[in-house]
Design a protein around this motif. Structure first.
Motif, PDB file in Angstrom:
ATOM      1  N   VAL A  34      -7.079   4.593  -2.373  1.00 47.21           N
ATOM      2  CA  VAL A  34      -5.933   3.759  -2.028  1.00 47.21           C
ATOM      3  C   VAL A  34      -5.089   3.558  -3.280  1.00 47.21           C
ATOM      4  O   VAL A  34      -5.616   3.280  -4.358  1.00 47.21           O
ATOM      5  N   GLU A  38      -0.365   4.473  -0.582  1.00 41.89           N
ATOM      6  CA  GLU A  38      -1.069   5.632  -0.032  1.00 41.89           C
ATOM      7  C   GLU A  38      -2.523   5.279   0.229  1.00 41.89           C
ATOM      8  O   GLU A  38      -3.133   4.511  -0.512  1.00 41.89           O
ATOM      9  N   SER A  39      -3.065   5.851   1.270  1.00 36.41           N
ATOM     10  CA  SER A  39      -4.478   5.740   1.579  1.00 36.41           C
ATOM     11  C   SER A  39      -4.904   7.089   2.128  1.00 36.41           C
ATOM     12  O   SER A  39      -4.289   7.591   3.070  1.00 36.41           O
ATOM     13  N   ILE A  46       0.862  -1.181   0.000  1.00 34.75           N
ATOM     14  CA  ILE A  46       0.000   0.000   0.000  1.00 34.75           C
ATOM     15  C   ILE A  46       0.898   1.230   0.000  1.00 34.75           C
ATOM     16  O   ILE A  46       1.680   1.442   0.924  1.00 34.75           O
ATOM     17  N   LYS A  64      -9.014  -0.722  -1.559  1.00 29.76           N
ATOM     18  CA  LYS A  64      -7.790  -1.511  -1.751  1.00 29.76           C
ATOM     19  C   LYS A  64      -8.008  -2.578  -2.826  1.00 29.76           C
ATOM     20  O   LYS A  64      -7.160  -2.773  -3.700  1.00 29.76           O
ATOM     21  N   ALA A  68     -12.567   1.266   2.996  1.00 28.16           N
ATOM     22  CA  ALA A  68     -11.109   1.117   2.845  1.00 28.16           C
ATOM     23  C   ALA A  68     -10.727  -0.213   2.179  1.00 28.16           C
ATOM     24  O   ALA A  68      -9.964  -0.207   1.204  1.00 28.16           O
TER      25      ALA A  68
END
Length: 148
Positions: free
Chosen positions: A78, A68-69, A66, A132, A128
């Motif tokens: 994401v 960036e979120s 990951i 993703k 979230a």
């Protein structure tokens, strides 16, 4: 005399193997795997479990990073990097992908009003992982048509 592309390739056997693998990656996914999203004018998509199954089967070694979120208006965005071990060259490669999912808000709340006091309970926990998954699907899409 102009060189031909084949003249520029040093390892012709490796090039043939890579072409065969690319051919495999650019086949259409099985029709029974394709789903329709009734909330997006029946747009077709490949579910994340099928994407992960293909990654497991074709690459065996892969992982998600990951990058960036972040919240964007009333959504979560994401950005991921999908790393995979190329089975032909035995080298690690990657593709990046971006996904987003709208946060569920109280009825009548506009999506362009980033007022987090109107979020439904569990909105982030739902959005979230979905963002993703969408980012992974976006990254895998660069591998070929087989991934959607």
């Amino acid at each position: 005399m102009k060189p031909k592309i084949i003249d520029l390739i040093k390892d012709k056997e490796l090039a043939v193997q890579q072409d065969q693998f690319k051919f495999l990656l650019n086949q259409a996914p099985p029709e029974q795997w394709i789903k329709k999203n009734p909330y997006a004018k029946n747009a077709e998509y490949l579910p994340i479990d099928k994407i992960e199954h293909l990654l497991d089967t074709l690459f065996q070694q892969w992982k998600v990073e990951i990058l960036e979120s972040k919240p964007v208006f009333n959504a979560i965005q994401v950005t991921v990097r999908v790393h995979y071990l190329d089975p032909v060259t035995n080298t690690w490669l990657f593709h990046d992908g971006v996904g987003a999912s709208e946060l569920q808000t109280a009825q009548g709340t506009g999506i362009l009003k980033p007022d987090f006091s109107n979020l439904n309970k569990g909105a982030i926990e739902i959005a979230a992982p979905k963002a993703k998954s969408e980012a992974i699907k976006d990254a895998a899409d660069h591998l070929g048509r087989l991934f959607g």
